[in-house]
Design a protein around this motif. Structure first.
Motif, short mmCIF file in Angstrom:
data_model
loop_
_atom_site.label_atom_id
_atom_site.label_comp_id
_atom_site.label_asym_id
_atom_site.label_seq_id
_atom_site.Cartn_x
_atom_site.Cartn_y
_atom_site.Cartn_z
N LYS A 184 -87.17 81.29 100.70
CA LYS A 184 -86.84 81.44 99.28
C LYS A 184 -88.12 81.52 98.43
O LYS A 184 -88.21 82.32 97.49
N ASN A 241 -79.17 83.86 96.48
CA ASN A 241 -78.10 83.06 97.07
C ASN A 241 -77.95 83.37 98.56
O ASN A 241 -77.69 82.46 99.37
N LYS A 244 -80.41 81.58 100.99
CA LYS A 244 -80.09 80.21 101.36
C LYS A 244 -79.17 80.15 102.58
O LYS A 244 -79.11 79.15 103.28
N ARG A 245 -78.47 81.27 102.85
CA ARG A 245 -77.46 81.27 103.91
C ARG A 245 -77.83 82.11 105.13
O ARG A 245 -77.41 81.81 106.25
#
Length: 268
Positions: A184, A241, A244-245
């Motif tokens: 990130k 977002n 993060k996954r």
């Protein structure tokens, strides 16, 4: 496809740019491949593909405006505060700027085509899988923990992005992870560095293309810029977002599938 109005083609290219500029999948590569399908090619189209990236970059300026205002404070005290500053950005830009100016002609003449893009998609995907597997011990969990040394290293990896299909974000995020930043942190730093880099690249490309551009081309460029800006605003937030996954490897697999699909479409 070839019968589409030029402005419709520009809008489609702008949407593609906005969706892919900050994903590690190569926006330039996507635009070159899409341009082949739409029969949107040639000197004007090549310049268009560079210039509309400004639309996506303007989205970064809007979303991170406070950060950029902070960069204007260049007092010694400000440069000593924790967090990234304008020096981080300059250090990361230097390798890319030197490389881009040195081989700009070669890039436009030899690499703005489907075959180099397919090679770049595969090579960039391999780098991302390597970064996922051999990432360094994280010393910079957030963007503000990135060191000057890491910023320079990320800048060196960014040089790979002069090859269409390699992807600026894919190269810099991979480099950041190998150098000890979180995925990130590297992604956000990539967003920040992309602003001055793309402004410079666009200005230089427009200057080099001045002999065949005209005022009549402005509406076409504006359509692409507006489309890229609107879509990029959503894409940046969505990507952060996703970071993060999803690991980088998932984006690498997408690149492999895309390369195979376009190879079949274009050459078989």
């Amino acid at each position: 496809m070839n019968e589409l109005n030029e402005y419709v083609k520009a809008a489609i290219m702008g949407v593609i740019e906005g969706l892919t500029e900050f994903l590690p999948v190569s926006s330039t590569g996507h635009m070159i491949l899409t341009g082949r399908l739409l029969d949107f090619e040639g000197e004007l189209a090549d310049t268009f593909k560079v210039v509309i990236q400004l639309g996506a970059v303007l989205a970064v300026l809007v979303l991170y405006w406070k950060r950029f205002i902070g960069f204007m404070n260049v007092t010694p005290a400000a440069l000593k505060r924790p967090g990234i500053n304008i020096l981080h950005v300059i250090i990361a830009m230097i390798p890319f700027v030197i490389t881009g100016f040195t081989i700009h002609g070669f890039i436009k003449e030899r690499l703005f085509g489907p075959t180099p893009v397919l090679i770049g998609l595969i090579a960039g995907g391999v780098l991302m899988i390597v970064a996922d597997k051999y990432r360094g011990k994280v010393s910079a969990e957030t963007m503000d923990e990135i060191s000057y040394k890491q910023a320079f290293g990320i800048g060196l990896f960014q040089c790979l992005a002069v090859w269409p299909g390699f992807s600026r974000s894919g190269s810099t995020i991979s480099g950041g992870m190998l150098l000890g930043t979180s995925q990130k942190a590297a992604a956000e730093f990539t967003f920040i560095v992309s602003v001055p880099v793309m402004f410079g690249a666009t200005a230089y490309d427009l200057y080099k293309s001045r002999d065949f551009l005209s005022v009549a081309d402005i509406p076409l460029f504006l359509v692409g810029l507006v489309a890229a800006f609107a879509v990029a605003m959503i894409a940046i937030i969505t990507f952060l977002n996703l970071v993060k996954r999803l690991s980088l490897s998932w984006f690498a697999y997408y690149r492999f599938v895309l390369a195979i699909a376009f190879f079949i479409i274009l050459y078989i």
